[in-house]
Motif scaffolding. Structure first.
Motif, PDB file in Angstrom:
ATOM      1  N   MET A   1      33.878  50.544  57.827  1.00 45.25           N
ATOM      2  CA  MET A   1      33.316  49.554  56.928  1.00 45.25           C
ATOM      3  C   MET A   1      34.404  49.077  55.984  1.00 45.25           C
ATOM      4  O   MET A   1      35.206  49.859  55.494  1.00 45.25           O
ATOM      5  N   LYS A   2      34.414  47.789  55.732  1.00 43.59           N
ATOM      6  CA  LYS A   2      35.412  47.249  54.816  1.00 43.59           C
ATOM      7  C   LYS A   2      34.751  46.308  53.823  1.00 43.59           C
ATOM      8  O   LYS A   2      33.757  45.664  54.123  1.00 43.59           O
ATOM      9  N   THR A   3      35.353  46.267  52.642  1.00 44.66           N
ATOM     10  CA  THR A   3      34.898  45.376  51.586  1.00 44.66           C
ATOM     11  C   THR A   3      36.037  44.408  51.289  1.00 44.66           C
ATOM     12  O   THR A   3      37.178  44.838  51.056  1.00 44.66           O
ATOM     13  N   ILE A   4      35.736  43.127  51.294  1.00 45.69           N
ATOM     14  CA  ILE A   4      36.726  42.102  50.990  1.00 45.69           C
ATOM     15  C   ILE A   4      36.846  41.977  49.472  1.00 45.69           C
ATOM     16  O   ILE A   4      35.841  41.845  48.769  1.00 45.69           O
ATOM     17  N   ILE A   5      38.065  42.007  48.981  1.00 45.11           N
ATOM     18  CA  ILE A   5      38.341  41.886  47.551  1.00 45.11           C
ATOM     19  C   ILE A   5      38.937  40.506  47.286  1.00 45.11           C
ATOM     20  O   ILE A   5      39.911  40.117  47.930  1.00 45.11           O
ATOM     21  N   THR A   6      38.335  39.786  46.350  1.00 47.56           N
ATOM     22  CA  THR A   6      38.851  38.467  45.971  1.00 47.56           C
ATOM     23  C   THR A   6      38.784  38.305  44.455  1.00 47.56           C
ATOM     24  O   THR A   6      37.945  38.906  43.797  1.00 47.56           O
ATOM     25  N   THR A   7      39.690  37.496  43.950  1.00 40.14           N
ATOM     26  CA  THR A   7      39.684  37.159  42.533  1.00 40.14           C
ATOM     27  C   THR A   7      40.280  35.773  42.354  1.00 40.14           C
ATOM     28  O   THR A   7      41.188  35.393  43.086  1.00 40.14           O
ATOM     29  N   LYS A   8      39.776  35.051  41.386  1.00 40.99           N
ATOM     30  CA  LYS A   8      40.333  33.738  41.048  1.00 40.99           C
ATOM     31  C   LYS A   8      41.598  33.885  40.208  1.00 40.99           C
ATOM     32  O   LYS A   8      42.274  32.907  39.938  1.00 40.99           O
ATOM     33  N   ASN A   9      41.916  35.117  39.800  1.00 40.17           N
ATOM     34  CA  ASN A   9      43.095  35.374  38.985  1.00 40.17           C
ATOM     35  C   ASN A   9      44.359  35.596  39.807  1.00 40.17           C
ATOM     36  O   ASN A   9      45.403  35.948  39.266  1.00 40.17           O
TER      37      ASN A   9
END
Length: 126
Positions: A1-9
């Motif tokens: 299982m994987k979780t995608i990490i995103t940020t506008k920073n």
């Protein structure tokens, strides 16, 4: 299982990849280059400023995963000119404690995306 990490920073991906992927307690960041996430422009006028932007982008990605540079266990640095190593290493070193710094390799390459001078990726563990 994987979780995608995103940020506008940090800069948005420019291809079929994500800023980072978390699997279990391990975070794998994509390579960051010196794109200012607010303006979308490259920051390459000086190798120290360029490296600082790369590290700030990585700091933002780590933060989005609720981690810091203390969690980093491995860094990969790609540079277009080994003559820039000393200055890149100096800026990079400002983000780590020498006693607990991660493992690392630094490799000179022929070219990098958008013809930047440095790209860095990291692996971190919670």
């Amino acid at each position: 299982m994987k979780t995608i990490i995103t940020t506008k920073n940090a800069p948005a991906p420019i291809g079929p990849y994500n800023q980072a992927v978390l699997t279990g307690n391990t975070l794998y960041t994509s390579g960051q280059i010196a794109i200012n996430p607010i303006s979308g422009k490259l920051v390459t006028e000086d190798i120290a400023i360029e490296t600082k932007q790369v590290m700030e982008n990585l700091k933002a990605v780590l933060g989005a995963a609720k981690m810091t540079f203390e969690n980093v266990i491995k860094s990969s640095i790609f540079i277009s000119d080994m003559n820039n190593f000393t200055e890149i290493n100096r800026i990079y070193g400002e983000y780590f404690d020498n006693e607990t710094a991660p493992a690392r390799e630094t490799v000179e390459v022929a070219n990098l995306p958008k013809f930047v001078n440095v790209e860095i990726s990291m692996i971190a563990v919670k």
